[in-house]
Design a protein around this motif. Sequence first.
Motif, short mmCIF file in Angstrom:
data_model
loop_
_atom_site.label_atom_id
_atom_site.label_comp_id
_atom_site.label_asym_id
_atom_site.label_seq_id
_atom_site.Cartn_x
_atom_site.Cartn_y
_atom_site.Cartn_z
N ALA A 11 0.85 -1.43 0.00
CA ALA A 11 0.08 0.08 0.20
C ALA A 11 0.76 1.22 0.05
CB ALA A 11 -0.95 0.05 1.10
N THR A 12 0.63 2.22 -0.91
CA THR A 12 1.36 3.44 -0.94
C THR A 12 0.34 4.77 -0.63
OG1 THR A 12 2.68 2.52 -2.53
CG2 THR A 12 2.83 4.91 -2.13
N GLY A 57 3.56 15.00 1.55
CA GLY A 57 3.98 15.38 0.35
C GLY A 57 4.95 14.24 -0.11
N GLU A 58 5.17 13.36 0.73
CA GLU A 58 6.17 12.05 0.35
C GLU A 58 5.36 10.87 0.29
OE1 GLU A 58 9.45 12.09 -0.23
OE2 GLU A 58 9.45 14.44 0.00
N PRO A 59 5.77 10.16 -0.60
CA PRO A 59 5.15 8.51 -0.68
C PRO A 59 5.58 7.66 0.44
CG PRO A 59 6.58 8.85 -2.32
CD PRO A 59 6.64 10.16 -1.47
N ARG A 60 4.67 7.21 0.96
CA ARG A 60 5.08 6.02 2.23
C ARG A 60 4.47 4.65 1.78
NH1 ARG A 60 5.36 7.61 7.78
NH2 ARG A 60 5.97 5.43 7.82
N GLN A 112 1.42 0.72 11.32
CA GLN A 112 1.14 1.35 10.08
C GLN A 112 -0.16 2.40 10.16
OE1 GLN A 112 0.70 -2.37 7.97
NE2 GLN A 112 2.62 -2.12 6.92
N HIS A 113 0.01 3.48 9.77
CA HIS A 113 -1.10 4.23 9.75
C HIS A 113 -1.38 4.77 8.45
CE1 HIS A 113 -4.04 7.10 11.15
NE2 HIS A 113 -3.67 8.09 10.39
N ILE A 114 -2.71 4.08 8.03
CA ILE A 114 -3.22 4.57 6.74
C ILE A 114 -4.46 5.54 6.95
CG2 ILE A 114 -4.36 3.98 4.53
CD1 ILE A 114 -2.90 1.25 4.81
N ASP A 115 -4.29 6.89 6.22
CA ASP A 115 -5.18 7.94 6.45
C ASP A 115 -6.40 7.35 5.75
OD1 ASP A 115 -6.75 10.11 6.43
OD2 ASP A 115 -5.06 11.36 5.72
N PRO A 158 -6.52 8.68 -0.79
CA PRO A 158 -6.35 7.67 -1.55
C PRO A 158 -4.97 6.62 -1.10
CG PRO A 158 -6.36 9.88 -2.84
CD PRO A 158 -6.29 10.06 -1.51
N VAL A 159 -5.35 5.41 -1.59
CA VAL A 159 -4.31 4.38 -1.16
C VAL A 159 -4.19 3.74 -2.68
CG1 VAL A 159 -3.80 2.35 0.11
CG2 VAL A 159 -5.30 4.17 1.05
N GLU A 160 -2.84 3.91 -3.01
CA GLU A 160 -2.46 3.05 -4.12
C GLU A 160 -2.00 1.57 -3.81
OE1 GLU A 160 -2.16 3.77 -7.53
OE2 GLU A 160 -2.94 5.91 -7.04
N ILE A 161 -2.37 0.67 -4.36
CA ILE A 161 -2.44 -0.82 -4.10
C ILE A 161 -1.76 -1.63 -5.26
CG2 ILE A 161 -3.47 -3.06 -3.73
CD1 ILE A 161 -3.43 -1.25 -1.14
N ASN A 162 -0.44 -2.15 -4.88
CA ASN A 162 0.31 -2.97 -5.91
C ASN A 162 0.37 -4.39 -5.33
OD1 ASN A 162 1.05 -1.06 -7.86
ND2 ASN A 162 2.38 -0.51 -6.19
#
Length: 130
Positions: free
Chosen positions: A28-29, A34-37, A59-62, A66-70
């Motif tokens: 998850a990204t 302003g920085e990708p985590r 892990q904290h996802i806001d 949006p969340v990018e998933i790979n």
Amino acid sequence: MTAQDSGTAANQAQRAFTRIFFDAETVATQEVAGEPRFWPVELVDISLQGILIRILPDQHIDPDSPVEINIHLGGDVQICMETEVVNQREDCLGLTCRHIDVDSMTHLRRLVELNIGDTSLLERELHALT
């Protein structure tokens, strides 16, 4: 039947997409300040509509971003999608797909097709996406 059981039954009745329990390397990204985590997460299940992931306690996802998933399927084959958080229960996040490229959708469709084994059900689910 308890209130929790009826809530679960209601959720199942509303769910129009078959969930596939699937294990694959998933990242998850999310942009933070302003920085990708990047967070390695556990893929619990996947459907044509979205995914369920399990995160680690640190892990904290806001949920408002949006969340990018790979999802890495092997070799250079992957499913990439832009998602948003629709629910959270303890360490699990339900993410709905907001955008997916054609190649990723092709891989996802094939994955679902192989796992449900019912072409008519797959076609009904694809029609529900439109």
